[in-house]
Design an enzyme around this catalytic site. Structure first.
Site, PDB file in Angstrom:
ATOM      1  N   GLU A  44       0.864  -1.186   0.000  1.00 43.27           N
ATOM      2  CA  GLU A  44       0.000   0.000   0.000  1.00 43.27           C
ATOM      3  C   GLU A  44       0.907   1.245   0.000  1.00 43.27           C
ATOM      4  O   GLU A  44       1.937   1.261   0.692  1.00 43.27           O
ATOM      5  CB  GLU A  44      -0.830  -0.070   1.301  1.00 43.27           C
ATOM      6  CG  GLU A  44      -1.788   1.064   1.544  1.00 43.27           C
ATOM      7  CD  GLU A  44      -2.514   0.878   2.908  1.00 43.27           C
ATOM      8  OE1 GLU A  44      -2.082   0.034   3.718  1.00 43.27           O
ATOM      9  OE2 GLU A  44      -3.511   1.576   3.123  1.00 43.27           O
ATOM     10  N   LYS A 115      -9.351   1.977  -1.925  1.00 43.07           N
ATOM     11  CA  LYS A 115      -9.577   1.322  -0.629  1.00 43.07           C
ATOM     12  C   LYS A 115     -10.952   1.673  -0.064  1.00 43.07           C
ATOM     13  O   LYS A 115     -11.303   2.847   0.086  1.00 43.07           O
ATOM     14  CB  LYS A 115      -8.472   1.745   0.346  1.00 43.07           C
ATOM     15  CG  LYS A 115      -8.481   1.035   1.679  1.00 43.07           C
ATOM     16  CD  LYS A 115      -7.253   1.473   2.497  1.00 43.07           C
ATOM     17  CE  LYS A 115      -7.104   0.716   3.788  1.00 43.07           C
ATOM     18  NZ  LYS A 115      -5.876   1.125   4.519  1.00 43.07           N
ATOM     19  N   CYS A 148      -5.095  -3.484   2.450  1.00 41.97           N
ATOM     20  CA  CYS A 148      -4.823  -3.514   3.886  1.00 41.97           C
ATOM     21  C   CYS A 148      -6.060  -3.741   4.752  1.00 41.97           C
ATOM     22  O   CYS A 148      -6.589  -4.825   4.782  1.00 41.97           O
ATOM     23  CB  CYS A 148      -4.056  -2.266   4.297  1.00 41.97           C
ATOM     24  SG  CYS A 148      -3.123  -2.567   5.832  1.00 41.97           S
ATOM     25  N   VAL A 175      -0.098  -2.171  10.710  1.00 42.10           N
ATOM     26  CA  VAL A 175       0.410  -1.712  12.009  1.00 42.10           C
ATOM     27  C   VAL A 175      -0.122  -2.565  13.157  1.00 42.10           C
ATOM     28  O   VAL A 175       0.498  -2.632  14.214  1.00 42.10           O
ATOM     29  CB  VAL A 175       0.098  -0.210  12.252  1.00 42.10           C
ATOM     30  CG1 VAL A 175       0.923   0.672  11.334  1.00 42.10           C
ATOM     31  CG2 VAL A 175      -1.377   0.100  12.073  1.00 42.10           C
TER      32      VAL A 175
HETATM   33  C1  ACM Z   1      -3.958  -0.080   7.193  1.00 37.73           C
HETATM   34  O1  ACM Z   1      -5.070  -0.253   6.681  1.00 37.73           O
HETATM   35  N1  ACM Z   1      -2.972   0.453   6.507  1.00 37.73           N
HETATM   36  C2  ACM Z   1      -3.712  -0.465   8.569  1.00 37.73           C
END
Ligand code: ACM
Length: 269
Positions: A44, A115, A148, A175
Site C-alpha cells: 500500500e 480502498k 490492507c 500496524v
Molecule cells: C492499514 O489499513 N494500513 C492499517
C-alpha cells in the site's frame, strides 16, 4: 502465461522514505531485473510512504491514475519485464484523494481499486473508495484486489471470491499484529490464494508518535498453508509458484462445497 496453470507470484516488501517518490520507485524498479514472476504485488502507498498529516499533503503527493508518473513508470516496468504488477499508490482526482491500487499487465494498464475501508487517521485525508471490489484477468488467472484494512471486513474477500477470484492481491501497510494470521482464515473461507505485500520500518511524522510497520508479507494457499512469509524487519522480495487449479475447486471433502453449501436464505448481509 496464457492457460498455464502454474503461476509465479510474489511480493516486494519495502521501506519507503516518506515523500521521496522518485527514489522509492527507483529502488523497487531495480529489483525487477533479478526477479521474474507473472505477478508481483507491492505494498500500500509503496512510493509515497503511509502517514500523511493532512488532506493537502495527500492531494499534493497523490497522482492521477493512469496518467501520473508512478503508474506510467509501473507500466514501463511491466512491459520491459513482461510481468504484471498490483501496487498501492496515492491517487488525486480533482478535489478527491484516494488510497488506491493500480493493476497493470504486460500490455499496459488494466484498472484501479480505491480502498473501501479506511483505517484510523486515513479518514482525515482520504476519501473512501466507491468503486466495486473487482477481479482482473491476468493471463488466464483471475485476481481480486483489496487494500490492507479491508482484511478486517470478511465481506471484502468473500465478494472477490464470489466474483471468481483465484488470487487476492493485498497491498498493505500493517500496524496491527493480527492480519498475517487472519488472512489464513480469509483463504480457508474462500479457497483462494492471497498475496499480502506489506512494508517494514517506522514513520514518525508526528514527533513522539511513531508508526511501526510489521512486515510479514506472505503468500497463503487455499488450504491455509503459508507458502512464504517475510521477516518483520527486512526489505525482501519473495516469489513462489502456485497451482491455480487449487483455488478453482471449492469442495473441502466429498460432502461439503464452500460455495454450494452457503445458506443465503439465513444470512443477513
Ligand atoms: C492499514 O489499513 N494500513 C492499517
Amino acid at each position: 502465461m496464457n492457460n498455464k496453470k502454474l503461476f509465479r507470484v510474489g511480493f516486494i516488501q519495502n521501506n519507503p522514505v516518506f515523500g521521496e517518490i522518485e527514489s522509492n520507485l527507483a529502488k523497487v524498479e531495480s529489483l525487477f531485473s533479478s526477479n521474474s514472476a507473472d505477478l508481483i504485488v507491492l505494498p500500500e502507498l509503496f512510493s509515497t510512504g503511509y502517514h500523511f498529516l493532512n488532506r493537502e499533503e495527500a492531494l499534493t503527493l497523490g497522482e492521477s491514475i493512469p496518467e501520473g508518473p508512478t503508474t506510467q513508470a509501473l507500466i514501463r516496468i511491466c512491459k520491459q519485464n513482461q510481468t504484471s504488477i498490483i501496487a498501492g499508490i496515492a491517487e488525486q482526482d480533482g478535489d478527491s484523494a484516494y488510497n488506491s491500487a493500480v493493476i497493470i499487465g504486460p500490455d499496459g494498464y488494466l484498472g484501479k481499486y480505491r480502498k473501501t475501508h479506511l483505517f484510523d487517521t486515513e479518514k482525515n485525508y482520504f476519501d473512501p473508495g466507491g468503486l466495486p471490489l473487482s477481479v482482473f484477468d491476468i493471463g488466464s488467472v483471475r485476481v481480486g484486489v483489496m487494500i490492507c484494512f479491508d482484511w478486517r471486513f470478511p465481506e471484502s474477500a468473500r465478494t472477490l471470491a464470489l466474483a471468481g477470484a483465484d488470487v487476492i492481491a493485498h497491498p498493505s501497510n500493517l500496524v496491527l499484529p493480527h492480519c498475517p494470521q487472519a488472512m489464513i482464515t480469509r483463504c480457508l473461507e474462500n479457497r483462494v490464494f492471497a498475496i499480502t505485500a506489506d512494508r517494514v520500518g517506522t514513520e514518525e511524522r508526528i514527533p513522539g508518535s511513531p508508526l511501526r510497520f510489521i512486515g510479514q508479507s506472505q503468500v497463503v494457499d487455499p488450504d491455509g498453508n503459508i507458502l512464504v512469509r517475510a521477516s518483520e524487519t527486512d526489505e525482501e522480495t519473495q516469489i513462489v509458484d502456485i497451482d491455480i487449479e487449487k483455488a478453482r475447486n471449492k469442495s473441502i471433502n466429498s460432502s461439503n462445497d464452500l460455495f454450494k453449501d452457503r445458506r443465503n436464505d439465513l444470512y443477513r448481509t
